[in-house]
Design an enzyme around this catalytic site. Structure first.
Site, short mmCIF file in Angstrom:
data_model
loop_
_atom_site.label_atom_id
_atom_site.label_comp_id
_atom_site.label_asym_id
_atom_site.label_seq_id
_atom_site.Cartn_x
_atom_site.Cartn_y
_atom_site.Cartn_z
N TYR A 198 0.86 -1.19 0.00
CA TYR A 198 0.00 0.00 0.00
C TYR A 198 0.89 1.24 0.00
O TYR A 198 1.92 1.23 -0.67
CB TYR A 198 -0.99 -0.06 1.19
CG TYR A 198 -2.20 0.79 0.89
CD1 TYR A 198 -3.06 0.46 -0.15
CD2 TYR A 198 -2.46 1.95 1.61
CE1 TYR A 198 -4.15 1.26 -0.47
CE2 TYR A 198 -3.55 2.76 1.29
CZ TYR A 198 -4.39 2.40 0.26
OH TYR A 198 -5.46 3.20 -0.06
N ARG A 246 -9.03 10.66 -7.99
CA ARG A 246 -8.17 11.43 -7.08
C ARG A 246 -7.41 10.44 -6.21
O ARG A 246 -7.77 10.17 -5.08
CB ARG A 246 -9.04 12.37 -6.23
CG ARG A 246 -8.32 13.51 -5.60
CD ARG A 246 -8.35 13.41 -4.10
NE ARG A 246 -7.90 12.10 -3.66
CZ ARG A 246 -8.10 11.57 -2.47
NH1 ARG A 246 -8.79 12.22 -1.58
NH2 ARG A 246 -7.64 10.37 -2.13
N LYS A 281 -6.03 -1.82 -0.76
CA LYS A 281 -6.84 -1.62 0.45
C LYS A 281 -7.42 -2.96 0.92
O LYS A 281 -7.42 -3.26 2.12
CB LYS A 281 -7.97 -0.66 0.11
CG LYS A 281 -8.54 0.01 1.29
CD LYS A 281 -7.92 1.37 1.41
CE LYS A 281 -8.20 2.02 2.71
NZ LYS A 281 -8.03 3.46 2.68
N GLU A 338 -13.49 4.74 -2.31
CA GLU A 338 -12.09 5.09 -2.07
C GLU A 338 -11.56 6.01 -3.17
O GLU A 338 -11.73 5.72 -4.36
CB GLU A 338 -11.27 3.78 -2.07
CG GLU A 338 -9.79 3.95 -1.80
CD GLU A 338 -9.49 4.23 -0.33
OE1 GLU A 338 -10.31 3.89 0.53
OE2 GLU A 338 -8.42 4.80 -0.07
N ASP A 339 -10.94 7.08 -2.76
CA ASP A 339 -10.24 7.98 -3.67
C ASP A 339 -11.06 8.46 -4.85
O ASP A 339 -10.60 8.47 -6.01
CB ASP A 339 -8.92 7.33 -4.14
CG ASP A 339 -7.84 7.45 -3.06
OD1 ASP A 339 -8.16 7.95 -1.97
OD2 ASP A 339 -6.70 7.05 -3.31
N ASP A 359 -13.84 5.64 3.23
CA ASP A 359 -12.70 5.67 4.15
C ASP A 359 -12.01 7.02 4.17
O ASP A 359 -11.52 7.44 5.21
CB ASP A 359 -11.71 4.56 3.79
CG ASP A 359 -10.59 4.50 4.81
OD1 ASP A 359 -10.90 4.39 6.01
OD2 ASP A 359 -9.42 4.63 4.43
N ASP A 360 -11.96 7.70 3.01
CA ASP A 360 -11.27 9.01 2.97
C ASP A 360 -11.95 10.00 3.91
O ASP A 360 -11.31 10.87 4.48
CB ASP A 360 -11.27 9.57 1.55
CG ASP A 360 -10.64 8.62 0.57
OD1 ASP A 360 -9.55 8.13 0.86
OD2 ASP A 360 -11.28 8.31 -0.46
N ASN A 417 0.06 12.97 2.58
CA ASN A 417 0.90 11.87 2.07
C ASN A 417 1.24 12.14 0.60
O ASN A 417 0.48 12.83 -0.07
CB ASN A 417 0.13 10.55 2.13
CG ASN A 417 -0.22 10.17 3.55
OD1 ASN A 417 0.62 10.20 4.42
ND2 ASN A 417 -1.49 9.83 3.76
P1 NAD Z 1 -8.27 16.67 -1.60
O1 NAD Z 1 -7.61 16.86 -2.89
O2 NAD Z 1 -9.72 16.32 -1.54
O3 NAD Z 1 -8.09 18.00 -0.70
C1 NAD Z 1 -6.95 18.79 -0.66
C2 NAD Z 1 -7.33 20.13 -0.06
O4 NAD Z 1 -6.18 20.91 0.12
C3 NAD Z 1 -8.29 20.95 -0.93
O5 NAD Z 1 -9.25 21.58 -0.12
C4 NAD Z 1 -7.39 22.04 -1.51
O6 NAD Z 1 -8.09 23.24 -1.74
C5 NAD Z 1 -6.40 22.21 -0.37
N1 NAD Z 1 -5.18 22.83 -0.85
C6 NAD Z 1 -4.49 22.59 -1.99
N2 NAD Z 1 -3.46 23.45 -2.08
C7 NAD Z 1 -3.50 24.23 -0.99
C8 NAD Z 1 -2.71 25.31 -0.53
N3 NAD Z 1 -1.65 25.76 -1.23
N4 NAD Z 1 -3.04 25.88 0.65
C9 NAD Z 1 -4.09 25.44 1.33
N5 NAD Z 1 -4.88 24.42 0.96
C10 NAD Z 1 -4.58 23.84 -0.21
O7 NAD Z 1 -7.46 15.57 -0.84
P2 NAD Z 1 -7.86 14.78 0.48
O8 NAD Z 1 -8.48 13.49 0.18
O9 NAD Z 1 -8.62 15.68 1.37
O10 NAD Z 1 -6.42 14.45 1.06
C11 NAD Z 1 -5.54 15.48 1.44
C12 NAD Z 1 -4.26 14.88 1.95
O11 NAD Z 1 -4.53 14.16 3.13
C13 NAD Z 1 -3.59 13.87 1.01
O12 NAD Z 1 -2.21 14.12 0.97
C14 NAD Z 1 -3.85 12.54 1.64
O13 NAD Z 1 -2.82 11.62 1.39
C15 NAD Z 1 -3.89 12.91 3.10
N6 NAD Z 1 -4.66 11.96 3.90
C16 NAD Z 1 -4.09 11.49 5.06
C17 NAD Z 1 -4.78 10.59 5.82
C18 NAD Z 1 -4.18 10.10 7.10
O14 NAD Z 1 -3.19 10.58 7.52
N7 NAD Z 1 -4.77 9.13 7.77
C19 NAD Z 1 -6.03 10.14 5.43
C20 NAD Z 1 -6.59 10.64 4.25
C21 NAD Z 1 -5.90 11.57 3.50
#
Ligand code: NAD
Length: 544
Positions: A75, A128, A146, A214-215, A253-254, A400
């Site tokens: 993963y 995504r 997953k 997912e995603d 899950d997201d 991530n």
């Molecule tokens: P997403 O694309 O839906 O959301 C990203 C957000 O960040 C959007 O609102 C975007 O407007 C904002 N963004 C982008 N550039 C920016 C900037 N310069 N300044 C401020 N905000 C900005 O993605 P997501 O699904 O919400 O995931 C976001 C991140 O979280 C990913 O890197 C993902 O890997 C991580 N994530 C971590 C966990 C965990 O730690 N358990 C779980 C899920 C997602």
């Protein structure tokens, strides 16, 4: 070590080395040696995919016994590259591929899947993938990965899992121009009717199946979760005998899994912060960088923490400040806020800030959470400010993979002189600072989703409601052992199967309590009996 059954030995003589037939070197040891001989993560990924396809029990024994070392190759982070390179490294099919051109026939196509009795499906439309954007059909490896973790981490039986990719085209020009690209060569379509047909096809073909989304891109993720999650709602479903279908039996899950895992870490973090400051646990101001599926999902889950502890929803929401790429999310910012951001936007008439630094300076938060995909966004100045506001600032850079983390563990320790309460999305090594060693925390969804899925399967849950998700977070927060309790926010990953069973038992009980469990046997079961029952059912392979 098992040898091939005596009855078949005579027929197999000469067909394989004697040590294989009579039981010689353990197949898991050999697989580990072969894995270690691969130089790069993607080669290890390819090797493990082949092993899973050809020697399932050996693969899962290897994974279960070496979960911490092997996870990164099945993963994150390696799965990101595997999705990007999917059409190049493809060798054989390993998911159910439903293309937009198949619309009208999805139930029929689904019935071609060789296994019956599917209990859990993971589906992506590839729009995504992690922080990597639209990867089209390559997103199937997210679903495969997953489910591998559901099997390894919760003990769900491999034959009852189903990875699905919805191939609805892609907006990724590189893929569209790649002669090897295996998906539909067209711009991505967005079609709710196709999703309805897909959802109905799963429910009619595999009635006991829980669907995990997912995603999907943020807006689709929220839209489809809302559309399908409630058991009371109805959708048109030509594949169902009555032409209609009650929804339910799904989660995202997201949004929900991330919400649960981060809430668990947050609960343990505020306890540590409160012990250091003497301030009440619920006295918090929280700034989020990133307002996508994960950001809003986590924020909503934290809002629930406050409402379940005595605050009204309005009071709870006042504690939150969301910042996205345009600055502080406010009602009167002048752009068209999507509904999921509006749920937590600040009221009109307040200050408008364009940068995270301005927001942090103004709000003086106790916690700073990053889900923005912007590596390094928590600058030295911002982290030092956090350190100046609180005895133990809570900083969770959760994006991530590692290079997108809003700050590193080492920097956070250095800039707060070891006082930070830290959790990240990607793993960071322990850090030496001022003569002490600090262990990092990873808010890894892997700690929660296998338990949620297993709990739903055990309960035969007809929906995954807020109580069940919330209970999964409490169960995870409670699962620290004596060696973890005053230093870590999460249990160590090597205990994942026990943790998943514990979460599953509490999720199943929450399903019973809220009327979502169709398994009538659970109601009268004592908690310890339920846990023992769940553990006894976990897939625990003995390869031959
Ligand atoms: P997403 O694309 O839906 O959301 C990203 C957000 O960040 C959007 O609102 C975007 O407007 C904002 N963004 C982008 N550039 C920016 C900037 N310069 N300044 C401020 N905000 C900005 O993605 P997501 O699904 O919400 O995931 C976001 C991140 O979280 C990913 O890197 C993902 O890997 C991580 N994530 C971590 C966990 C965990 O730690 N358990 C779980 C899920 C997602």
């Amino acid at each position: 070590m098992a040898s091939i059954k005596q009855a078949t030995v005579a027929q197999l003589r000469g067909m394989a080395p004697a040590s294989v037939i009579h039981g010689g070197v353990d197949s898991v040891q050999r697989a580990l040696a072969q894995l270690n001989s691969k130089d790069t993560p993607i080669e290890k990924y390819i090797y493990l995919s082949q092993l899973r396809g050809t020697a399932k029990d050996t693969f899962y024994r290897l994974l279960i016994d070496n979960i911490i070392d092997i996870c990164p190759y099945v993963y994150t982070p390696t799965v990101g590259a595997a999705c990007q390179l999917y059409s190049t490294i493809y060798r054989k099919p390993d998911a159910l591929y439903l293309s937009y051109n198949d619309r009208g026939n999805l139930a029929e196509i689904m019935s071609n899947w060789p296994q019956h009795g599917i209990r859990i499906a993971v589906v992506s439309d590839g729009s995504r993938i992690l922080g990597l954007g639209d990867l089209g059909i390559g997103g199937c490896q997210i679903a495969v990965g997953k489910l591998t973790l559901y099997v390894g981490g919760a003990g769900i039986k491999p034959d009852s899992t189903l990875p699905i990719i919805l191939d609805m085209g892609t907006n990724n020009e590189t893929l569209l121009n790649d002669p090897l690209y295996l998906g539909l060569r067209m711009k991505r379509v967005y079609d709710d009717a196709f999703l309805d047909e897909f959802y109905a096809a799963v429910r009619t073909t595999f009635p006991d199946c829980l669907i995990q989304f997912e995603d999907f891109s943020s807006e689709s993720a929220f839209k489809y979760l809302d559309r399908y999650r409630h058991k009371e709602s109805l959708i048109q479903a030509p594949s169902a005998p009555s032409g209609q279908l009650h929804t339910g039996k799904c989660f995202n899950d997201d949004i929900q899994g991330t919400g649960a895992v981060i809430l668990a870490g947050f609960i343990n973090a505020v306890k540590l912060a409160s012990a250091a400051s003497g301030r009440p646990i619920l006295d918090q101001r929280i700034v989020f960088l990133g307002a996508g599926s994960a950001g809003v999902g986590v924020a909503m889950q934290l809002v629930e923490f406050f409402t379940r502890n005595g605050f009204t929803e309005e009071e709870a929401k006042q504690k939150f400040y969301l910042v996205d790429s345009k600055g502080l999310v406010t009602d009167d910012r002048g752009d068209n806020l999507p509904a999921h951001k509006r749920a937590l936007s600040r009221k009109a008439g307040g200050p408008q800030f364009k940068t995270l630094e301005e927001v942090v300076e103004h709000v003086r938060p106790s916690a700073l959470i990053g889900l923005s995909t912007v590596g390094g966004a928590f600058s030295e100045k911002i982290v030092r400010m956090m350190g100046s506001f609180k005895a133990r600032p809570i900083i969770f850079p959760l994006s991530n993979p590692s290079h997108l983390s809003e700050c590193t563990f080492e920097d956070a320790i250095k800039w707060t002189n070891g006082r930070v309460i830290f959790a990240s999305g990607s793993p960071f090594k322990a850090v030496e600072h001022g003569g002490s060693t600090y262990e990092s925390n990873q808010g890894n969804n892997f700690l929660s989703f296998p338990g949620i899925g297993l709990g739903c399967i055990v309960a035969k849950a007809n929906e995954v409601n807020d109580d069940m998700v919330y209970e999964s977070a409490l169960a995870l927060a409670d699962s620290l052992d004596d060696s973890e309790i005053n230093t870590l926010l999460y249990p160590r990953l090597h205990r994942i199967r026990d943790i998943s069973a514990t979460i599953a038992a509490r999720v199943a009980k929450a399903a019973v309590r809220t009327g979502a469990a169709e398994n009538s046997k659970l109601g009268g079961m004592a908690d310890t009996d339920l846990l023992a029952y769940i553990k006894s059912k976990q897939y625990d392979p003995t390869p031959c």
